[in-house]
Design an enzyme around this catalytic site. Structure first.
Site, PDB file in Angstrom:
ATOM      1  N   LYS A 152       0.817  -1.226   0.000  1.00 18.56           N
ATOM      2  CA  LYS A 152       0.000   0.000   0.000  1.00 18.56           C
ATOM      3  C   LYS A 152       0.843   1.267   0.000  1.00 18.56           C
ATOM      4  O   LYS A 152       0.358   2.333  -0.362  1.00 18.56           O
ATOM      5  CB  LYS A 152      -0.974  -0.013   1.181  1.00 18.56           C
ATOM      6  CG  LYS A 152      -2.061  -1.064   0.989  1.00 18.56           C
ATOM      7  CD  LYS A 152      -3.224  -0.932   1.925  1.00 18.56           C
ATOM      8  CE  LYS A 152      -4.306  -1.935   1.515  1.00 18.56           C
ATOM      9  NZ  LYS A 152      -5.473  -1.904   2.327  1.00 18.56           N
ATOM     10  N   LYS A 198      -5.158 -10.078  -5.568  1.00 23.94           N
ATOM     11  CA  LYS A 198      -6.358 -10.476  -4.818  1.00 23.94           C
ATOM     12  C   LYS A 198      -7.533  -9.555  -5.160  1.00 23.94           C
ATOM     13  O   LYS A 198      -7.331  -8.387  -5.516  1.00 23.94           O
ATOM     14  CB  LYS A 198      -6.081 -10.493  -3.314  1.00 23.94           C
ATOM     15  CG  LYS A 198      -6.059  -9.159  -2.640  1.00 23.94           C
ATOM     16  CD  LYS A 198      -6.122  -9.309  -1.120  1.00 23.94           C
ATOM     17  CE  LYS A 198      -6.221  -7.921  -0.500  1.00 23.94           C
ATOM     18  NZ  LYS A 198      -7.189  -7.731   0.507  1.00 23.94           N
ATOM     19  N   LYS A 239     -11.535  -4.185  -2.774  1.00 28.00           N
ATOM     20  CA  LYS A 239     -12.582  -3.156  -2.844  1.00 28.00           C
ATOM     21  C   LYS A 239     -12.133  -1.958  -3.644  1.00 28.00           C
ATOM     22  O   LYS A 239     -12.921  -1.278  -4.269  1.00 28.00           O
ATOM     23  CB  LYS A 239     -12.896  -2.636  -1.430  1.00 28.00           C
ATOM     24  CG  LYS A 239     -13.467  -3.631  -0.470  1.00 28.00           C
ATOM     25  CD  LYS A 239     -13.893  -2.870   0.782  1.00 28.00           C
ATOM     26  CE  LYS A 239     -14.079  -3.793   1.953  1.00 28.00           C
ATOM     27  NZ  LYS A 239     -13.025  -3.681   2.951  1.00 28.00           N
TER      28      LYS A 239
END
Ligand code: AQP
Length: 327
Positions: free
Chosen positions: A111, A193, A196
């Site tokens: 991230k 993966k 969202k």
């Protein structure tokens, strides 16, 4: 009875990965465990959130919890920020963890990669997650595979604190992972993966997607060109991902499914998966609309916060006492 704790971030687009990796377990566990299910809004603000949107998403997740079958009479459903012990214990545990172990977290690396400045919360949120879990003397944490490393960190912190202040300080929890569904991959890029925040809406299926959207996303899912239907995540990640989702929804192992099938190609597998997914999500969508509009929802969250707080306060008294805090 063993105690279960887990949570989901109210950041919109709850998808098949969240459901098959974590939420499905929440429902399975509630009959023979004492379950506490949190909406982790303090985790959501590790990236900027619009306050109005966040408030809405909190109620969306609460309604979704109930729509999939979490029963507020059996399980506690509450919002993290309504119980102050999370933030307090989070800070205490920050003082019992090392920056080195936080920089090693793969989610932090993923991230923060390529960014010039990275919020401190993005680095320290696994410690807040450890606090969430340890605050309730949790035995079992049902989560997806991507949280394995964070569960290990939580255990390390608990063991470290126990070593210093005594084994009765924290219960050392175990993660619980599904066989199929523990890591659902993105439909457009099965090496990533399902997530969202991915920009392509066809990378995921959200639990509230219409039948037509489910069909479109699955039918255009990335596969490969050799045409052979077999389970081989390394060489055939797209087909293997579809088989995994099929297995998670049908409750049958991939081996059983492959032994039984007479699909002529990927198209047949996809068509069956579309039908299976539409059927599985239909009752959730029906329940959701009714619950989301009902007055009961906020009452459930208020009651949940009271029950959660009563448990959390007991732990905090014990922890403050051990650390010499709380004059
Ligand atoms: N793809 C996945 N497969 C299986 N399980 C998954 N989980 C998340 N993605 C998958 C599990 O869902 C639970 C709740 O996740 P979260 O709300 O904490 O959010 P997250 O892990 O940050 O989910 P996303 O979708 O990947 O969000 P973004 O895009 O914001 O990073 C957890 O138990 C998680 O393991």
């Amino acid at each position: 009875m063993k105690r279960v704790f887990s949570g989901v971030q109210p950041t919109g687009n709850i998808h098949l990965g969240n459901y098959l990796g974590a939420l499905k377990q929440f429902v399975e566990l509630q009959d023979d465990h004492e379950c506490i299910y949190c909406i982790v809004d303090e985790h959501a603000i590790t990236v900027p959130q619009d306050p109005e949107e966040l408030r809405k998403h909190i109620l969306d997740v609460a309604a979704l919890y109930m729509a999939i079958g979490i029963d507020p009479k059996k399980s506690i459903i509450f919002v993290q920020s309504a119980v102050s012990g999370h933030a307090e214990l989070g800070w205490i545990l920050c003082c019992s963890s090392y920056t080195g172990e936080l920089y090693r977290m793969t989610q932090f690396k993923a991230k923060s990669g390529g960014k010039e400045s990275v919020g401190t919360g993005l680095l320290t949120y696994p410690v807040l997650m450890a606090a969430d879990i340890l605050l309730y003397d949790t035995d079992v944490v049902p989560v997806g595979n991507d949280q394995k490393q964070h569960i290990e960190l939580c255990r390390d912190i608990a063991i470290r604190v126990n070593h210093r202040f005594g084994e009765d300080t924290f219960v050392v929890p175990d993660g619980r992972f599904m066989k199929a569904g523990a890591r659902v991959m993105a439909l457009d890029d099965p090496t990533q993966k399902m997530s969202k925040s991915a920009l392509n809406e066809h990378s995921r299926i959200s639990l509230l997607d219409q039948d037509s959207k489910i069909k479109k996303s699955i039918m255009r899912a990335t596969t490969d060109s050799d045409g052979e239907i077999r389970f081989d995540p390394e060489n055939k990640p797209g087909v293997s991902n579809l088989l995994n989702i099929y297995s998670a929804f049908s409750g049958r192992s991939v081996e059983e499914i492959l032994a039984d099938q007479n699909w002529r190609g990927y198209g047949d597998l996809k068509k069956e998966l579309v039908a299976l997914t539409q059927e599985a999500l239909r009752p959730i969508k029906q329940n959701y609309d009714e619950i989301r509009e009902s007055d009961e929802l906020k009452a459930v969250l208020r009651d949940g916060a009271e029950r959660a707080n009563a448990i959390a306060e007991k732990t905090m008294k014990r922890v403050r006492d051990k650390f010499g805090l709380g004059f």
